[in-house]
Write a protein that holds these residues in place. Structure first.
Motif, PDB file in Angstrom:
ATOM      1  N   ASP A  77      34.218 -51.788  15.270  1.00  0.00           N
ATOM      2  CA  ASP A  77      35.575 -52.327  15.303  1.00  0.00           C
ATOM      3  C   ASP A  77      35.528 -53.810  15.633  1.00  0.00           C
ATOM      4  OD1 ASP A  77      37.118 -49.828  14.991  1.00  0.00           O
ATOM      5  OD2 ASP A  77      36.309 -49.322  16.966  1.00  0.00           O
ATOM      6  N   VAL A  78      34.595 -54.169  16.518  1.00  0.00           N
ATOM      7  CA  VAL A  78      34.396 -55.560  16.924  1.00  0.00           C
ATOM      8  C   VAL A  78      32.926 -55.918  16.719  1.00  0.00           C
ATOM      9  CG1 VAL A  78      34.500 -57.234  18.818  1.00  0.00           C
ATOM     10  CG2 VAL A  78      36.224 -55.411  18.669  1.00  0.00           C
ATOM     11  N   ILE A  79      32.677 -56.950  15.922  1.00  0.00           N
ATOM     12  CA  ILE A  79      31.321 -57.476  15.753  1.00  0.00           C
ATOM     13  C   ILE A  79      31.209 -58.681  16.673  1.00  0.00           C
ATOM     14  CG2 ILE A  79      29.631 -58.461  14.163  1.00  0.00           C
ATOM     15  CD1 ILE A  79      31.086 -56.981  11.897  1.00  0.00           C
ATOM     16  N   ALA A  80      30.437 -58.531  17.728  1.00  0.00           N
ATOM     17  CA  ALA A  80      30.334 -59.545  18.782  1.00  0.00           C
ATOM     18  C   ALA A  80      29.032 -60.312  18.606  1.00  0.00           C
ATOM     19  CB  ALA A  80      30.395 -58.886  20.154  1.00  0.00           C
ATOM     20  N   VAL A  81      29.121 -61.498  18.048  1.00  0.00           N
ATOM     21  CA  VAL A  81      27.935 -62.308  17.776  1.00  0.00           C
ATOM     22  C   VAL A  81      27.603 -63.103  19.037  1.00  0.00           C
ATOM     23  CG1 VAL A  81      26.856 -63.995  16.257  1.00  0.00           C
ATOM     24  CG2 VAL A  81      28.608 -62.442  15.351  1.00  0.00           C
ATOM     25  N   ASN A  82      26.604 -62.643  19.743  1.00  0.00           N
ATOM     26  CA  ASN A  82      26.183 -63.232  21.013  1.00  0.00           C
ATOM     27  C   ASN A  82      25.189 -64.374  20.758  1.00  0.00           C
ATOM     28  OD1 ASN A  82      25.792 -63.545  23.775  1.00  0.00           O
ATOM     29  ND2 ASN A  82      24.336 -61.871  23.938  1.00  0.00           N
ATOM     30  N   LYS A  83      24.840 -65.079  21.811  1.00  0.00           N
ATOM     31  CA  LYS A  83      23.786 -66.101  21.766  1.00  0.00           C
ATOM     32  C   LYS A  83      24.090 -67.239  20.793  1.00  0.00           C
ATOM     33  CE  LYS A  83      20.173 -62.633  22.752  1.00  0.00           C
ATOM     34  NZ  LYS A  83      18.839 -62.133  22.399  1.00  0.00           N
ATOM     35  N   LEU A  84      25.372 -67.587  20.628  1.00  0.00           N
ATOM     36  CA  LEU A  84      25.675 -68.687  19.713  1.00  0.00           C
ATOM     37  C   LEU A  84      25.129 -70.010  20.209  1.00  0.00           C
ATOM     38  CD1 LEU A  84      29.218 -68.183  18.184  1.00  0.00           C
ATOM     39  CD2 LEU A  84      26.975 -67.627  17.255  1.00  0.00           C
ATOM     40  N   ASP A  85      24.747 -70.060  21.498  1.00  0.00           N
ATOM     41  CA  ASP A  85      24.131 -71.270  22.027  1.00  0.00           C
ATOM     42  C   ASP A  85      22.701 -71.451  21.530  1.00  0.00           C
ATOM     43  OD1 ASP A  85      23.874 -68.876  23.644  1.00  0.00           O
ATOM     44  OD2 ASP A  85      22.697 -70.069  25.049  1.00  0.00           O
ATOM     45  N   THR A  86      22.150 -70.440  20.831  1.00  0.00           N
ATOM     46  CA  THR A  86      20.772 -70.529  20.341  1.00  0.00           C
ATOM     47  C   THR A  86      20.693 -70.993  18.885  1.00  0.00           C
ATOM     48  OG1 THR A  86      20.681 -68.214  19.584  1.00  0.00           O
ATOM     49  CG2 THR A  86      20.104 -68.659  21.888  1.00  0.00           C
ATOM     50  N   VAL A  87      21.839 -71.184  18.233  1.00  0.00           N
ATOM     51  CA  VAL A  87      21.850 -71.652  16.841  1.00  0.00           C
ATOM     52  C   VAL A  87      22.732 -72.884  16.737  1.00  0.00           C
ATOM     53  CG1 VAL A  87      21.428 -69.348  15.904  1.00  0.00           C
ATOM     54  CG2 VAL A  87      23.787 -70.137  16.196  1.00  0.00           C
ATOM     55  N   SER A  88      22.589 -73.627  15.651  1.00  0.00           N
ATOM     56  CA  SER A  88      23.387 -74.834  15.452  1.00  0.00           C
ATOM     57  C   SER A  88      24.845 -74.458  15.197  1.00  0.00           C
ATOM     58  CB  SER A  88      22.857 -75.623  14.256  1.00  0.00           C
ATOM     59  OG  SER A  88      23.097 -74.910  13.049  1.00  0.00           O
ATOM     60  N   PRO A  89      25.777 -75.353  15.511  1.00  0.00           N
ATOM     61  CA  PRO A  89      27.194 -75.063  15.232  1.00  0.00           C
ATOM     62  C   PRO A  89      27.441 -74.736  13.765  1.00  0.00           C
ATOM     63  CG  PRO A  89      26.987 -76.974  16.676  1.00  0.00           C
ATOM     64  CD  PRO A  89      25.604 -76.632  16.227  1.00  0.00           C
ATOM     65  N   GLU A  90      26.735 -75.422  12.865  1.00  0.00           N
ATOM     66  CA  GLU A  90      26.915 -75.162  11.438  1.00  0.00           C
ATOM     67  C   GLU A  90      26.462 -73.755  11.081  1.00  0.00           C
ATOM     68  OE1 GLU A  90      26.734 -79.320  12.407  1.00  0.00           O
ATOM     69  OE2 GLU A  90      25.222 -77.739  12.700  1.00  0.00           O
ATOM     70  N   ARG A  91      25.320 -73.340  11.632  1.00  0.00           N
ATOM     71  CA  ARG A  91      24.815 -71.994  11.381  1.00  0.00           C
ATOM     72  C   ARG A  91      25.750 -70.950  11.958  1.00  0.00           C
ATOM     73  NH1 ARG A  91      21.371 -69.895   7.922  1.00  0.00           N
ATOM     74  NH2 ARG A  91      19.721 -71.394   8.436  1.00  0.00           N
ATOM     75  N   ALA A  92      26.315 -71.216  13.124  1.00  0.00           N
ATOM     76  CA  ALA A  92      27.238 -70.271  13.750  1.00  0.00           C
ATOM     77  C   ALA A  92      28.479 -70.070  12.887  1.00  0.00           C
ATOM     78  CB  ALA A  92      27.630 -70.772  15.141  1.00  0.00           C
ATOM     79  N   VAL A  93      29.067 -71.164  12.404  1.00  0.00           N
ATOM     80  CA  VAL A  93      30.253 -71.067  11.557  1.00  0.00           C
ATOM     81  C   VAL A  93      29.933 -70.285  10.286  1.00  0.00           C
ATOM     82  CG1 VAL A  93      31.852 -72.401  10.127  1.00  0.00           C
ATOM     83  CG2 VAL A  93      31.330 -73.159  12.450  1.00  0.00           C
ATOM     84  N   GLU A  94      28.786 -70.561   9.695  1.00  0.00           N
ATOM     85  CA  GLU A  94      28.380 -69.879   8.467  1.00  0.00           C
ATOM     86  C   GLU A  94      28.214 -68.374   8.691  1.00  0.00           C
ATOM     87  OE1 GLU A  94      24.532 -69.839   5.391  1.00  0.00           O
ATOM     88  OE2 GLU A  94      24.756 -71.435   6.883  1.00  0.00           O
ATOM     89  N   LEU A  95      27.578 -68.003   9.786  1.00  0.00           N
ATOM     90  CA  LEU A  95      27.332 -66.591  10.061  1.00  0.00           C
ATOM     91  C   LEU A  95      28.641 -65.850  10.335  1.00  0.00           C
ATOM     92  CD1 LEU A  95      25.602 -64.129  10.605  1.00  0.00           C
ATOM     93  CD2 LEU A  95      25.152 -65.010  12.908  1.00  0.00           C
TER      94      LEU A  95
END
Length: 368
Positions: free
Chosen positions: A157-175
């Protein structure tokens, strides 16, 4: 009325860190929160860690929630009775899936008058997701582990993408955009349980109605079992004694995981996760973790002083044979003992492979 928050997600996604951070945040809002850890074995790093942060903690061992459903219910009832909690957050074994049918729906059907079951949340490590995605892009056949990972996301129901501090902001937005496009019924939330960034968005998602409760996974239980059986599971305790005065608990644990990381890379063995806590005689607690072969261990919690003695708990989930994992961890401990000037005494290696998953309940959606 009790609120039950179910968490799932692949090994190493950060479910325990998410659960602890969320519990503390909810407590700050006035909620009385308990947490439940879960594992195929016993002697859990996760339980020891959360007990150092929270007062109300229980564990379900020897199998996943689906196969230990009554144990899960008993744990919830005991926490409510003894600690007066109003919210329970529970993390399932990292190799488990099909929780909508085997845990969420049974809880709603049998205990719905006494319990609100929050949306099923799948915690995702962005780097793990990227690794599986790259394999698919290369045209590699879907492995059983990748199949399991995909099923965990599909039923969320909720996809919780953790550890966004480990990837670039651009990669986070894309994912995040990719997951929202691929799973339009799910709420997709990006955050970091370690830093607390955007954690409030995850808490808000738990208040919303479940969106995927009518999902029926077309799951092949033979593939599901094969994915679990690829991993050797080890839980081991060790007594540590400094040979000269005191030893650095974090340094000892770092050497163990570094040696295991190198061994896994050399043998092309996928690491689900490897975790170590060391509790010293002074009551300090060090914790380190590893989620990728060849990677450096992550220091999750350190100690400030050397100690004469300590007790370590090692949990490792690695795609190899149990005997190979026993030998690898034994060698890693020997190297750490030498490096940190420590003498260790361990329980016998107990690596194993999980048995075939046999849920107590498996319910279809209402009207299906």
């Amino acid at each position: 009325m009790i609120t039950f928050v179910p968490l799932t997600g692949f090994l190493g996604a950060g479910k325990t860190t998410t659960m602890t951070a969320a519990a503390l945040a909810l407590q700050a809002k006035g909620r009385k929160v308990a947490v439940i850890t879960n594992d195929q074995g016993v002697e859990l790093v996760d339980t020891k860690l959360v007990r150092s942060e929270l007062d109300s903690v229980a564990e379900v061992t020897g199998g996943c929630f689906c196969c230990k459903f009554e144990d899960l219910v008993e744990a919830v009832v005991a926490l409510v009775a003894s600690d007066g909690v109003d919210t329970v957050i529970a993390e399932a074994v990292g190799s488990c899936t099909d929780l909508q049918a085997t845990v969420v729906r049974p809880l709603r059907q049998y205990y719905g008058d006494d319990m609100v079951v929050a949306p099923l949340t799948t915690v995702v490590d962005p780097l793990r997701h990227l690794a599986f995605a790259r394999a698919a892009e290369r045209g590699e056949p879907e492995s059983d582990l990748s199949y399991l990972f995909r099923q965990q996301i599909t039923e969320a129901d909720v996809i919780a993408v953790n550890k966004l501090d480990t990837v670039s902001p651009e990669r986070a937005v894309e994912l995040l955009a990719l997951l929202r496009s691929a799973h339009p019924k799910a709420a997709v939330v990006g955050y970091s349980a370690t830093t607390g960034a955007h954690l409030e968005e995850l808490l808000d998602a738990w208040q919303a109605p479940a969106t995927n409760e009518d999902v029926v996974l077309d799951i092949d239980y033979d593939r599901y079992a094969a994915a679990e059986a690829q991993l050797a599971w080890m839980n081991q305790e060790l007594d540590l004694t400094a040979t000269e005065g005191g030893f650095d608990a974090a340094a000892w644990a770092r050497t163990v995981l570094s040696e295991l990381s190198s061994w896994a890379a050399e043998h092309d063995a996928v690491i689900g996760h490897a975790k170590i806590t060391v509790e010293t005689a002074d009551g300090d607690l060090a914790k380190l973790s590893l989620t990728e072969a060849g990677a450096r261990p992550t220091l999750d919690r350190s100690t400030d002083r050397a100690a004469p003695t300590g007790r370590a708990v090692v949990n490792a989930r690695v795609a190899c044979e149990p005997a190979a994992l026993d030998a690898a961890v034994t060698g890693a401990v020997e190297a750490a003992d030498l490096s940190a000037a420590v003498t260790s005494s361990a329980t016998a290696p107990v690596s194993f492979k999980p048995s075939y998953p046999r849920p107590v309940h498996r319910l279809a959606p209402a009207g299906a």
